[in-house]
Scaffold this motif. Structure first.
Motif, PDB file in Angstrom:
ATOM      1  N   ALA A 294       0.820  -1.211   0.000  1.00 54.12           N
ATOM      2  CA  ALA A 294       0.000   0.000   0.000  1.00 54.12           C
ATOM      3  C   ALA A 294       0.854   1.261   0.000  1.00 54.12           C
ATOM      4  CB  ALA A 294      -0.935   0.001   1.210  1.00 54.12           C
ATOM      5  N   GLU A 295       2.041   1.187   0.590  1.00 50.37           N
ATOM      6  CA  GLU A 295       2.906   2.359   0.679  1.00 50.37           C
ATOM      7  C   GLU A 295       3.877   2.482  -0.491  1.00 50.37           C
ATOM      8  OE1 GLU A 295       4.714   1.861   4.527  1.00 50.37           O
ATOM      9  OE2 GLU A 295       3.040   2.852   5.543  1.00 50.37           O
ATOM     10  N   SER A 296       3.817   1.552  -1.433  1.00 46.72           N
ATOM     11  CA  SER A 296       4.780   1.559  -2.540  1.00 46.72           C
ATOM     12  C   SER A 296       4.674   2.807  -3.416  1.00 46.72           C
ATOM     13  CB  SER A 296       4.632   0.299  -3.391  1.00 46.72           C
ATOM     14  OG  SER A 296       3.389   0.304  -4.072  1.00 46.72           O
ATOM     15  N   ALA A 297       3.531   3.473  -3.414  1.00 45.45           N
ATOM     16  CA  ALA A 297       3.352   4.699  -4.208  1.00 45.45           C
ATOM     17  C   ALA A 297       3.153   5.911  -3.315  1.00 45.45           C
ATOM     18  CB  ALA A 297       2.166   4.532  -5.164  1.00 45.45           C
ATOM     19  N   GLY A 298       3.524   5.792  -2.049  1.00 42.06           N
ATOM     20  CA  GLY A 298       3.380   6.911  -1.118  1.00 42.06           C
ATOM     21  C   GLY A 298       2.494   6.532   0.050  1.00 42.06           C
ATOM     22  N   VAL A 299       1.863   7.519   0.626  1.00 43.84           N
ATOM     23  CA  VAL A 299       0.996   7.298   1.790  1.00 43.84           C
ATOM     24  C   VAL A 299      -0.243   6.508   1.346  1.00 43.84           C
ATOM     25  CG1 VAL A 299      -0.395   8.440   3.544  1.00 43.84           C
ATOM     26  CG2 VAL A 299       1.785   9.436   2.861  1.00 43.84           C
ATOM     27  N   PRO A 300      -0.592   5.419   2.060  1.00 41.11           N
ATOM     28  CA  PRO A 300      -1.787   4.656   1.699  1.00 41.11           C
ATOM     29  C   PRO A 300      -3.045   5.514   1.751  1.00 41.11           C
ATOM     30  CG  PRO A 300      -0.470   3.440   3.292  1.00 41.11           C
ATOM     31  CD  PRO A 300       0.101   4.828   3.212  1.00 41.11           C
ATOM     32  N   LEU A 301      -4.044   5.120   1.010  1.00 43.76           N
ATOM     33  CA  LEU A 301      -5.318   5.833   1.012  1.00 43.76           C
ATOM     34  C   LEU A 301      -5.931   5.831   2.402  1.00 43.76           C
ATOM     35  CD1 LEU A 301      -7.018   4.468  -2.241  1.00 43.76           C
ATOM     36  CD2 LEU A 301      -5.771   6.614  -1.952  1.00 43.76           C
ATOM     37  N   GLY A 302      -6.539   6.938   2.767  1.00 38.09           N
ATOM     38  CA  GLY A 302      -7.278   7.028   4.020  1.00 38.09           C
ATOM     39  C   GLY A 302      -8.707   6.550   3.827  1.00 38.09           C
ATOM     40  N   ASN A 303      -9.458   6.488   4.914  1.00 35.17           N
ATOM     41  CA  ASN A 303     -10.830   5.980   4.846  1.00 35.17           C
ATOM     42  C   ASN A 303     -11.709   6.755   3.873  1.00 35.17           C
ATOM     43  OD1 ASN A 303     -10.364   3.881   6.606  1.00 35.17           O
ATOM     44  ND2 ASN A 303     -10.992   5.020   8.409  1.00 35.17           N
ATOM     45  N   ASN A 304     -11.630   8.073   3.874  1.00 36.37           N
ATOM     46  CA  ASN A 304     -12.447   8.867   2.950  1.00 36.37           C
ATOM     47  C   ASN A 304     -12.052   8.616   1.498  1.00 36.37           C
ATOM     48  OD1 ASN A 304     -13.902  10.000   5.043  1.00 36.37           O
ATOM     49  ND2 ASN A 304     -12.612  11.806   5.182  1.00 36.37           N
ATOM     50  N   GLU A 305     -10.761   8.451   1.262  1.00 34.45           N
ATOM     51  CA  GLU A 305     -10.289   8.166  -0.093  1.00 34.45           C
ATOM     52  C   GLU A 305     -10.738   6.784  -0.552  1.00 34.45           C
ATOM     53  OE1 GLU A 305      -6.082  10.400  -0.521  1.00 34.45           O
ATOM     54  OE2 GLU A 305      -6.268   9.065   1.232  1.00 34.45           O
ATOM     55  N   ILE A 306     -10.741   5.821   0.356  1.00 35.74           N
ATOM     56  CA  ILE A 306     -11.219   4.478   0.016  1.00 35.74           C
ATOM     57  C   ILE A 306     -12.710   4.526  -0.295  1.00 35.74           C
ATOM     58  CG2 ILE A 306     -11.635   2.137   0.903  1.00 35.74           C
ATOM     59  CD1 ILE A 306      -8.936   2.397   2.379  1.00 35.74           C
ATOM     60  N   ASP A 307     -13.478   5.268   0.504  1.00 40.34           N
ATOM     61  CA  ASP A 307     -14.913   5.428   0.223  1.00 40.34           C
ATOM     62  C   ASP A 307     -15.129   5.987  -1.180  1.00 40.34           C
ATOM     63  OD1 ASP A 307     -15.768   4.475   2.696  1.00 40.34           O
ATOM     64  OD2 ASP A 307     -15.926   6.481   3.577  1.00 40.34           O
ATOM     65  N   ALA A 308     -14.376   7.030  -1.520  1.00 46.79           N
ATOM     66  CA  ALA A 308     -14.512   7.661  -2.835  1.00 46.79           C
ATOM     67  C   ALA A 308     -14.121   6.701  -3.955  1.00 46.79           C
ATOM     68  CB  ALA A 308     -13.665   8.928  -2.894  1.00 46.79           C
ATOM     69  N   LEU A 309     -13.050   5.936  -3.740  1.00 48.24           N
ATOM     70  CA  LEU A 309     -12.613   4.970  -4.741  1.00 48.24           C
ATOM     71  C   LEU A 309     -13.658   3.873  -4.941  1.00 48.24           C
ATOM     72  CD1 LEU A 309     -10.574   3.762  -6.693  1.00 48.24           C
ATOM     73  CD2 LEU A 309      -9.372   2.782  -4.719  1.00 48.24           C
ATOM     74  N   CYS A 310     -14.208   3.349  -3.858  1.00 46.91           N
ATOM     75  CA  CYS A 310     -15.254   2.316  -3.969  1.00 46.91           C
ATOM     76  C   CYS A 310     -16.463   2.865  -4.719  1.00 46.91           C
ATOM     77  CB  CYS A 310     -15.656   1.817  -2.582  1.00 46.91           C
ATOM     78  SG  CYS A 310     -14.411   0.775  -1.785  1.00 46.91           S
ATOM     79  N   GLU A 311     -16.808   4.104  -4.451  1.00 41.47           N
ATOM     80  CA  GLU A 311     -17.932   4.725  -5.155  1.00 41.47           C
ATOM     81  C   GLU A 311     -17.630   4.844  -6.654  1.00 41.47           C
ATOM     82  OE1 GLU A 311     -20.221   8.968  -5.036  1.00 41.47           O
ATOM     83  OE2 GLU A 311     -19.739   8.026  -3.114  1.00 41.47           O
ATOM     84  N   ARG A 312     -16.408   5.264  -6.988  1.00 36.89           N
ATOM     85  CA  ARG A 312     -16.026   5.364  -8.405  1.00 36.89           C
ATOM     86  C   ARG A 312     -16.067   3.998  -9.074  1.00 36.89           C
ATOM     87  NH1 ARG A 312     -10.485   7.584  -7.944  1.00 36.89           N
ATOM     88  NH2 ARG A 312     -10.205   6.547  -9.934  1.00 36.89           N
ATOM     89  N   ILE A 313     -15.582   2.978  -8.392  1.00 36.37           N
ATOM     90  CA  ILE A 313     -15.579   1.628  -8.964  1.00 36.37           C
ATOM     91  C   ILE A 313     -17.024   1.175  -9.188  1.00 36.37           C
ATOM     92  CG2 ILE A 313     -15.088  -0.809  -8.454  1.00 36.37           C
ATOM     93  CD1 ILE A 313     -12.515   0.212  -7.008  1.00 36.37           C
ATOM     94  N   ASN A 314     -17.900   1.438  -8.233  1.00 37.39           N
ATOM     95  CA  ASN A 314     -19.309   1.045  -8.385  1.00 37.39           C
ATOM     96  C   ASN A 314     -19.988   1.808  -9.505  1.00 37.39           C
ATOM     97  OD1 ASN A 314     -19.766  -1.078  -6.579  1.00 37.39           O
ATOM     98  ND2 ASN A 314     -19.800   0.336  -4.864  1.00 37.39           N
ATOM     99  N   LEU A 315     -19.725   3.095  -9.614  1.00 38.12           N
ATOM    100  CA  LEU A 315     -20.346   3.901 -10.674  1.00 38.12           C
ATOM    101  C   LEU A 315     -19.863   3.449 -12.039  1.00 38.12           C
ATOM    102  CD1 LEU A 315     -20.286   7.490  -9.150  1.00 38.12           C
ATOM    103  CD2 LEU A 315     -22.262   6.002  -9.488  1.00 38.12           C
ATOM    104  N   THR A 316     -18.581   3.141 -12.147  1.00 40.89           N
ATOM    105  CA  THR A 316     -18.020   2.679 -13.407  1.00 40.89           C
ATOM    106  C   THR A 316     -18.648   1.358 -13.827  1.00 40.89           C
ATOM    107  OG1 THR A 316     -15.935   3.781 -12.923  1.00 40.89           O
ATOM    108  CG2 THR A 316     -15.873   2.071 -14.600  1.00 40.89           C
ATOM    109  N   SER A 317     -18.879   0.477 -12.856  1.00 38.98           N
ATOM    110  CA  SER A 317     -19.443  -0.832 -13.180  1.00 38.98           C
ATOM    111  C   SER A 317     -20.892  -0.731 -13.642  1.00 38.98           C
ATOM    112  CB  SER A 317     -19.332  -1.778 -11.984  1.00 38.98           C
ATOM    113  OG  SER A 317     -20.198  -1.384 -10.950  1.00 38.98           O
ATOM    114  N   ARG A 318     -21.598   0.287 -13.194  1.00 44.17           N
ATOM    115  CA  ARG A 318     -23.002   0.464 -13.601  1.00 44.17           C
ATOM    116  C   ARG A 318     -23.114   0.970 -15.023  1.00 44.17           C
ATOM    117  NH1 ARG A 318     -23.988   3.287  -8.146  1.00 44.17           N
ATOM    118  NH2 ARG A 318     -24.227   1.484  -6.791  1.00 44.17           N
ATOM    119  N   LYS A 319     -22.079   1.639 -15.522  1.00 49.60           N
ATOM    120  CA  LYS A 319     -22.082   2.169 -16.895  1.00 49.60           C
ATOM    121  C   LYS A 319     -21.808   1.081 -17.923  1.00 49.60           C
ATOM    122  CE  LYS A 319     -20.482   6.739 -15.571  1.00 49.60           C
ATOM    123  NZ  LYS A 319     -19.383   7.713 -15.673  1.00 49.60           N
ATOM    124  N   ALA A 320     -21.130   0.016 -17.478  1.00 50.06           N
ATOM    125  CA  ALA A 320     -20.716  -1.036 -18.425  1.00 50.06           C
ATOM    126  C   ALA A 320     -21.878  -1.891 -18.866  1.00 50.06           C
ATOM    127  CB  ALA A 320     -19.648  -1.911 -17.790  1.00 50.06           C
TER     128      ALA A 320
END
Length: 69
Positions: free
Chosen positions: A43-69
């Motif tokens: 997780a730290e290989s590219a810098g500071v690991p994502l925080g909880n809010n960033e993980i929430d946002a990423l999960c939301e983006r992944i879910n939104l992307t999957s709904r478009k497919a």
């Protein structure tokens, strides 16, 4: 923030892989400071690991992307 351009990745995953990625992100979020050293290293290989809010946002983006497919 560095002036270096952030690398972006576009991947195609199956529905099963999608579910596993979301589950892994939520597990990482839940474990937080109790994460094993080897996983923290990844997780730290590219810098500071994502925080909880960033993980929430990423999960939301992944879910939104999957709904478009």
């Amino acid at each position: 923030m560095s002036k270096q351009k952030k690398r972006r990745f576009n991947i195609s995953v199956t529905e099963r892989e999608h579910a596993t990625i979301l589950a892994a992100l939520r597990l990482w979020q839940e474990a937080d400071e109790h994460n094993r050293g080897d996983l923290r290293d990844i997780a730290e290989s590219a810098g500071v690991p994502l925080g909880n809010n960033e993980i929430d946002a990423l999960c939301e983006r992944i879910n939104l992307t999957s709904r478009k497919a």
